[in-house]
Write a protein that holds these residues in place. Structure first.
Motif, PDB file in Angstrom:
ATOM      1  N   THR A 137      35.063  57.650  37.422  1.00  0.00           N
ATOM      2  CA  THR A 137      36.323  58.016  38.352  1.00  0.00           C
ATOM      3  C   THR A 137      37.703  58.779  36.848  1.00  0.00           C
ATOM      4  O   THR A 137      38.882  59.192  37.462  1.00  0.00           O
ATOM      5  CB  THR A 137      36.881  58.132  39.513  1.00  0.00           C
ATOM      6  OG1 THR A 137      37.592  56.682  39.464  1.00  0.00           O
ATOM      7  CG2 THR A 137      36.107  57.404  40.266  1.00  0.00           C
ATOM      8  N   SER A 370      29.290  60.962  43.754  1.00  0.00           N
ATOM      9  CA  SER A 370      30.012  61.520  45.617  1.00  0.00           C
ATOM     10  C   SER A 370      30.871  61.093  44.215  1.00  0.00           C
ATOM     11  O   SER A 370      32.556  60.997  45.620  1.00  0.00           O
ATOM     12  CB  SER A 370      29.124  60.720  46.416  1.00  0.00           C
ATOM     13  OG  SER A 370      28.174  61.287  46.481  1.00  0.00           O
ATOM     14  N   ASP A 373      33.717  63.140  43.233  1.00  0.00           N
ATOM     15  CA  ASP A 373      33.977  64.332  43.822  1.00  0.00           C
ATOM     16  C   ASP A 373      34.976  63.606  45.119  1.00  0.00           C
ATOM     17  O   ASP A 373      36.318  64.031  44.826  1.00  0.00           O
ATOM     18  CB  ASP A 373      33.047  64.836  44.895  1.00  0.00           C
ATOM     19  CG  ASP A 373      31.931  64.996  43.710  1.00  0.00           C
ATOM     20  OD1 ASP A 373      31.908  65.981  42.693  1.00  0.00           O
ATOM     21  OD2 ASP A 373      30.434  65.095  44.218  1.00  0.00           O
ATOM     22  N   TYR A 374      35.123  62.862  45.675  1.00  0.00           N
ATOM     23  CA  TYR A 374      35.945  62.260  46.622  1.00  0.00           C
ATOM     24  C   TYR A 374      37.145  61.617  46.609  1.00  0.00           C
ATOM     25  O   TYR A 374      38.324  62.056  46.704  1.00  0.00           O
ATOM     26  CB  TYR A 374      35.449  60.623  47.037  1.00  0.00           C
ATOM     27  CG  TYR A 374      36.223  59.784  47.745  1.00  0.00           C
ATOM     28  CD1 TYR A 374      36.701  60.612  49.087  1.00  0.00           C
ATOM     29  CD2 TYR A 374      37.494  58.996  47.826  1.00  0.00           C
ATOM     30  CE1 TYR A 374      37.668  60.157  50.402  1.00  0.00           C
ATOM     31  CE2 TYR A 374      37.900  58.779  48.405  1.00  0.00           C
ATOM     32  CZ  TYR A 374      38.339  58.138  49.261  1.00  0.00           C
ATOM     33  OH  TYR A 374      39.103  58.082  49.941  1.00  0.00           O
ATOM     34  N   THR A 375      37.607  61.096  44.507  1.00  0.00           N
ATOM     35  CA  THR A 375      38.525  60.849  43.550  1.00  0.00           C
ATOM     36  C   THR A 375      39.351  61.824  44.108  1.00  0.00           C
ATOM     37  O   THR A 375      40.005  62.101  43.920  1.00  0.00           O
ATOM     38  CB  THR A 375      38.185  60.299  42.843  1.00  0.00           C
ATOM     39  OG1 THR A 375      37.011  59.215  42.558  1.00  0.00           O
ATOM     40  CG2 THR A 375      39.612  59.558  42.349  1.00  0.00           C
ATOM     41  N   ARG A 377      38.383  64.820  45.666  1.00  0.00           N
ATOM     42  CA  ARG A 377      39.432  65.878  46.889  1.00  0.00           C
ATOM     43  C   ARG A 377      40.495  64.677  47.548  1.00  0.00           C
ATOM     44  O   ARG A 377      41.511  65.650  47.346  1.00  0.00           O
ATOM     45  CB  ARG A 377      38.576  65.366  47.887  1.00  0.00           C
ATOM     46  CG  ARG A 377      36.682  66.166  47.907  1.00  0.00           C
ATOM     47  CD  ARG A 377      36.707  66.562  48.817  1.00  0.00           C
ATOM     48  NE  ARG A 377      35.673  65.365  49.610  1.00  0.00           N
ATOM     49  CZ  ARG A 377      34.896  64.509  49.227  1.00  0.00           C
ATOM     50  NH1 ARG A 377      34.266  65.168  47.979  1.00  0.00           N
ATOM     51  NH2 ARG A 377      34.399  63.442  49.833  1.00  0.00           N
ATOM     52  N   GLU A 378      40.709  63.249  47.127  1.00  0.00           N
ATOM     53  CA  GLU A 378      41.765  62.464  47.518  1.00  0.00           C
ATOM     54  C   GLU A 378      43.485  62.371  47.164  1.00  0.00           C
ATOM     55  O   GLU A 378      44.183  63.322  47.159  1.00  0.00           O
ATOM     56  CB  GLU A 378      41.952  61.092  47.454  1.00  0.00           C
ATOM     57  CG  GLU A 378      41.980  60.203  48.154  1.00  0.00           C
ATOM     58  CD  GLU A 378      43.608  59.656  47.575  1.00  0.00           C
ATOM     59  OE1 GLU A 378      44.202  58.776  47.902  1.00  0.00           O
ATOM     60  OE2 GLU A 378      43.491  59.622  45.772  1.00  0.00           O
TER      61      GLU A 378
END
Length: 399
Positions: A137, A370, A373-375, A377-378
């Motif tokens: 990330t 995934s 993508d989560y990082t 969004r966060e």
């Protein structure tokens, strides 16, 4: 026998594992004199197949920024294209969550570019690149999570290597440590690599063996001497007094938009290990986890124990002061994990070509994409408040 060149060799964990799997290291280098001293001290150790560790390899202290492929070829007695594998992971601190995650803004983050340059100059068939989980990330020059890895893969693709990226937990391969690392394999057309399946499992599913626990690992070592024992003192001793194994002293929470109570973690060097589980990640500094020893009481894990948790042989020679030893051990690749990866890569070299064609880097595995993508969004949710909090603290301090 397939040849390998090792960059950023460190204590030799990756080299030992690859040679145990059947590879022949012809050249190894590191900028740290203590690392090279340790490699030389262990040169000639007998491997399972009767060969000697590092055999006739050229081992030297060197800076990859000044290293040229033609020099490697000359010193190793090889020609361009004859070296099958370039192995090594540039220093991880610029990508690690334990550091400041400066990425390419950290001079150490720029060493990836020298790795790419040397790979092209040697024209190896395979590349093996190991680094911390944070590389998945990590932010590239554009500041977007995941763009550093995308940049690296695009650079390799432009030079003729497709890439496969995976996360490996060393505990799943018989290492007594829950150490999660990124492994990137670069490969040429027709060389689709095989990667190892886990042999161990926390739940012992699918016929896999149970994880190797910290207690079992260090319990098999010879008794500690008094000089090896480090006990907590002062406030830390009081803080650790009531901590149960598998827990530690919590750090203050950081205020975030979606986490009003703060985003806390454990203070470094203030965690008591659970002997029933594999150890936590061995770090490159003296602030290792503590253990409640029936004989010696609460004490810190020693360099010898940390090396065993990394799966080094119990008599592996590590030169330097204690702080040097912790650094070399914590930066190493677990030899047992390296052997598992090296064995399947060697099988890929010697098997039939599995022809593939591609017009772009292949997609990342779904679970890795995934995570990116989560990082992202966060970051959109909590990034502004996370950056605002330190600014507020600075104002309060000035007031």
């Amino acid at each position: 026998m397939q040849k390998v060149v090792s960059l950023f060799s460190g204590l030799g964990g990756l080299d030992l594992g690859l040679e145990a799997a059947g590879w022949d290291c012809v050249y190894a280098t590191d900028i740290d004199p203590r690392a090279v001293e340790s490699l030389e001290a262990n040169r000639g150790r007998r491997l399972a197949d009767g060969r000697r560790f590092m055999g006739d390899a050229q081992i030297e202290v060197g800076d990859v920024r000044a290293l040229r492929g033609e020099d490697v070829l000359s010193k190793s007695g090889q020609r361009r294209g004859a070296i099958t594998l370039l192995a090594g992971g540039p220093p991880c601190q610029s990508w690690s969550s334990a550091g400041h995650q400066l990425g390419f803004d950290d001079p150490r983050g720029q060493l990836i570019k020298d790795y790419l340059r040397i790979a092209s100059e040697l024209d190896c068939r395979y590349l093996l690149f190991e680094n911390v989980r944070g590389l998945i990330t990590a932010r590239g020059p554009d500041g977007v999570p995941g763009s550093a890895l995308a940049w690296l893969r695009e650079q390799l693709f432009a030079r003729g290597w497709q890439t496969h990226v995976e996360l490996f937990n060393a505990a799943d391969y018989g290492v007594a440590q829950r150490r999660v690392r990124v492994v990137l394999v670069g490969y040429r057309t027709g060389d689709l690599p095989r990667l190892p399946e886990p042999t161990h499992d926390k739940r012992e599913e699918d016929g896999r063996r149970p994880w190797v626990s910290l207690g079992a690992c260090i319990g098999a070592l010879s008794p500690l001497s008094d000089e090896e024992i480090i006990r907590p003192t002062g406030k830390l001793a009081l803080d650790l007094e009531g901590i149960k194994p598998g827990s530690g002293v919590k750090s203050p929470g950081k205020s975030e938009a979606t986490r009003p109570g703060g985003h806390w973690g454990y203070k470094q060097g203030a965690f008591v290990a659970d002997p029933a589980l594999p150890g936590r990640t061995v770090t490159a500094n003296p602030q290792q986890d503590w253990v409640r020893d029936p004989r010696h009481g609460l004490r810190r894990l020693t360099p010898r124990e940390c090396a065993a948790l990394q799966s080094f042989p119990t008599d592996w020679i590590i030169t330097g002061r204690r702080v040097d030893q912790y650094r070399l051990i914590g930066n190493a690749v677990p030899p047992r994990l390296a052997e598992a990866v090296g064995a399947t890569l060697l099988a890929s070299c010697e098997g039939e070509d599995r022809k593939v064609t591609w017009a772009a880097p292949t997609p990342l595995p779904e679970r890795l994409q995934s995570a990116i993508d989560y990082t992202r969004r966060e970051e959109r949710r909590n990034g502004p408040s996370r950056r605002e909090a330190p600014a507020k603290r600075r104002v309060l301090v000035r007031a």
